[in-house]
Each structure stands twice: as C-alpha cells, then as structure tokens.
Motif scaffolding. Structure first.
Motif, PDB file in Angstrom:
ATOM      1  N   LEU A  27       3.527   6.060  -7.323  1.00  0.00           N
ATOM      2  CA  LEU A  27       4.904   5.899  -8.030  1.00  0.00           C
ATOM      3  C   LEU A  27       3.692   4.125  -9.049  1.00  0.00           C
ATOM      4  CD1 LEU A  27       7.368   4.842  -4.926  1.00  0.00           C
ATOM      5  CD2 LEU A  27       7.583   7.272  -8.162  1.00  0.00           C
ATOM      6  N   GLY A  28       3.343   3.843  -8.617  1.00  0.00           N
ATOM      7  CA  GLY A  28       2.692   2.079  -8.460  1.00  0.00           C
ATOM      8  C   GLY A  28       2.190   2.706 -10.275  1.00  0.00           C
ATOM      9  N   ARG A  29       1.569   3.496 -10.188  1.00  0.00           N
ATOM     10  CA  ARG A  29       1.365   4.411 -11.180  1.00  0.00           C
ATOM     11  C   ARG A  29       1.701   4.741 -12.845  1.00  0.00           C
ATOM     12  NH1 ARG A  29      -2.916   8.851  -8.590  1.00  0.00           N
ATOM     13  NH2 ARG A  29      -4.085   7.263  -7.337  1.00  0.00           N
ATOM     14  N   VAL A  30       3.037   4.704 -12.325  1.00  0.00           N
ATOM     15  CA  VAL A  30       4.234   5.245 -13.438  1.00  0.00           C
ATOM     16  C   VAL A  30       5.164   4.025 -13.294  1.00  0.00           C
ATOM     17  CG1 VAL A  30       3.739   7.805 -13.706  1.00  0.00           C
ATOM     18  CG2 VAL A  30       6.255   5.952 -11.759  1.00  0.00           C
ATOM     19  N   GLY A  31       4.488   3.078 -13.217  1.00  0.00           N
ATOM     20  CA  GLY A  31       5.313   1.194 -13.168  1.00  0.00           C
ATOM     21  C   GLY A  31       6.872   0.393 -12.785  1.00  0.00           C
ATOM     22  N   VAL A  32       6.438   1.755 -10.963  1.00  0.00           N
ATOM     23  CA  VAL A  32       7.994   1.007  -9.798  1.00  0.00           C
ATOM     24  C   VAL A  32       6.436   0.058  -9.474  1.00  0.00           C
ATOM     25  CG1 VAL A  32       8.873   2.120  -8.345  1.00  0.00           C
ATOM     26  CG2 VAL A  32       8.899   3.514 -10.769  1.00  0.00           C
ATOM     27  N   ALA A  37       9.381   0.262  -4.705  1.00  0.00           N
ATOM     28  CA  ALA A  37       9.083   1.828  -4.205  1.00  0.00           C
ATOM     29  C   ALA A  37       9.327   1.786  -2.577  1.00  0.00           C
ATOM     30  CB  ALA A  37       7.600   2.292  -4.513  1.00  0.00           C
ATOM     31  N   GLU A  38       9.382   0.547  -1.703  1.00  0.00           N
ATOM     32  CA  GLU A  38       9.439   0.532  -0.607  1.00  0.00           C
ATOM     33  C   GLU A  38      10.909   0.337  -0.673  1.00  0.00           C
ATOM     34  OE1 GLU A  38       7.602  -3.426  -0.147  1.00  0.00           O
ATOM     35  OE2 GLU A  38       5.302  -2.787   0.800  1.00  0.00           O
ATOM     36  N   GLU A  39      11.546   0.176  -1.367  1.00  0.00           N
ATOM     37  CA  GLU A  39      13.372  -0.399  -1.222  1.00  0.00           C
ATOM     38  C   GLU A  39      13.563   0.930  -1.259  1.00  0.00           C
ATOM     39  OE1 GLU A  39      17.286  -1.075  -3.076  1.00  0.00           O
ATOM     40  OE2 GLU A  39      15.770  -2.353  -3.524  1.00  0.00           O
ATOM     41  N   LEU A  40      13.303   2.158  -1.692  1.00  0.00           N
ATOM     42  CA  LEU A  40      13.875   3.308  -2.044  1.00  0.00           C
ATOM     43  C   LEU A  40      13.526   4.235  -0.732  1.00  0.00           C
ATOM     44  CD1 LEU A  40      12.541   4.078  -6.193  1.00  0.00           C
ATOM     45  CD2 LEU A  40      15.128   3.853  -4.387  1.00  0.00           C
TER      46      LEU A  40
END
Length: 248
Positions: A27-32, A37-40
């Motif tokens: 997710l970090g690689r696509v800008g999240v 991400a942790e919340e989701l």
C-alpha cells in the motif's frame, strides 16, 4: 491442512504479522500513508472478529443424547464465548478508531475531523449504489470529495465506520422512489447536469439523500460550513419530495 492433526493453525501470530507488514509495504508503494493503511487493516480485523461473533451465535446446540447438566454447561460455555467475542470485537474497533465518545450519528466535526480514508470508504460505498439507478458521474471528483466530507461531518466516527451498511439499508428501503428520482432528474433525463439538480449526476447524491432524510439540520450546517452551493442541496430536496409518488 488438518489443524486437528498438527495441533495448531498455520496462521500463527508471526505469519499474520508478516502478512500485515507485506500489505503495508504494498500500500505504501501506491501512495497510501502508513496510518491510513493501519486504520483500514484494523477495521478489517475488527470486522473479522464481529463476523466470528455472529457465526458463533449460529452454532448448533449441544449434541443430542447428553444429560441436562451437560446441555446446560454447553449453552453456558457458548454464551461465555459469544460474550468474549463481543468484547474482543469492541477492543478491535477501538484500536481502529479510538474510544467511541458519542452516538453513531452525533456531531463530529470538532472532535473527529473527516479524513481521506473516511472519504475513500464512502466513495467505495456510494458508487455501486448510484450505478444501480444511474450511469457514471459527470461531477468534478474534487467536488465529490467536498460533498462527502460535509456528509460525513454530520456523524460520529462510529457512524462513519458503519455508514456503508446504513447506505445499503437506505437504498433498499427507498428503491422505488430512487428509481423515480433518477429517471426524472438524473443522467439520461431531460435535466441538464449544470444546475440545481447537478448532484443527481454524482454518486454522492445517495449519501446526501440519506442524510437529508436522517439528519437534515446537521447536513445543512455542514453544507454551509463547507461553502457548498445551497442550490444543490435545495434542488436535491425538491426532487426528492417530487419523487415521493409516481407521476400520473
């Protein structure tokens, strides 16, 4: 794999943590952002526990052929497991969103600012519901974000978490009226996209309609705070009232 034979589930804590870290990396690689991400992920975990609680409640009763004392103990144990599942689900939800400090639809703008994840989850919820009555949107995506931020601002953080379900219940309860509304005023109708009925060309209209029926005063306050066009809200309100009954 037969977990009964090995005595343990293959998804041990280290494996679950590895999967979560992998997901965060992707997710970090696509800008999240990591916090988003942790919340989701925390919401998904809380939902999984809630589903387990629901499934446990559907479990069959005690095996036949046992004494009353055994059956009583079985039911007491099942109740205890269910209650613990409920507590675990509550703790998981608190890890995702923090302690709930207000009711599901209480005012939230001051204490719980609407975040990007809130808006994105709302988009995912409203888009397929809107497409059941209409076609793709012609409204500016940035405007859609502003509209959804105003809508979500009428709710507490708990209300936002459960908003997808709330929207599904709303559309199911008003399906025929929504059919009439979008047929008369939405895409494909003689009504132009630019004007007081513009919102009907956007998936956000589903969310705005739900709030107009559920919390109109709070919605109008958030709408004014966001400096959104008053004509959009009034036009949607007029169209909604006009769609209450079929045309002759």
């Amino acid at each position: 794999m037969d977990t009964a034979e090995t005595g343990r589930h293959p998804l041990d804590s280290a494996s679950v943590l590895n999967a979560k870290k992998t997901l965060f990396e992707l997710l970090g690689r696509v800008g999240v952002f990591r916090g988003e991400a942790e919340e989701l992920v925390a919401l998904v975990e809380a939902g999984a526990v809630a589903d387990a609680h629901s499934e446990a409640g559907k479990a069959a009763g005690a095996p036949a052929g046992h004494a009353e004392l055994y059956v009583t103990g079985w039911h007491d144990g099942a109740r205890a497991v269910g209650e613990e599942f409920a507590r675990v689900a509550e703790r998981a939800l608190e890890r995702a969103i923090g302690p709930a400090v207000s009711g599901p639809m209480g005012g939230a703008r001051v204490h719980h600012p609407v975040g990007r994840v809130d808006v994105e989850r709302a988009k995912v919820a409203v888009t397929p519901l809107h497409l059941a009555f209409s076609t793709t949107s012609d409204l500016d995506p940035e405007v859609s974000d502003e509209v959804l931020t105003a809508v979500l601002g009428t709710m507490s953080v708990v209300g936002r978490v459960g908003y997808a379900g709330q929207l599904e219940r709303f559309t199911e309860a008003h399906r025929q009226r929504l059919d009439r509304l979008y047929a008369r005023y939405g895409p494909g109708s003689p009504i132009a996209v630019h004007g007081r009925y513009s919102l009907l060309h956007s998936p956000t209209s589903i969310a705005v309609l739900e709030r107009l029926t559920g919390s109109p005063a709070a919605l109008r306050a958030e709408w004014e705070h966001a400096e959104l066009p008053p004509a959009w809200l009034e036009g949607l309100s007029i169209a909604w009232q006009a769609s209450e009954t079929p045309q002759d």
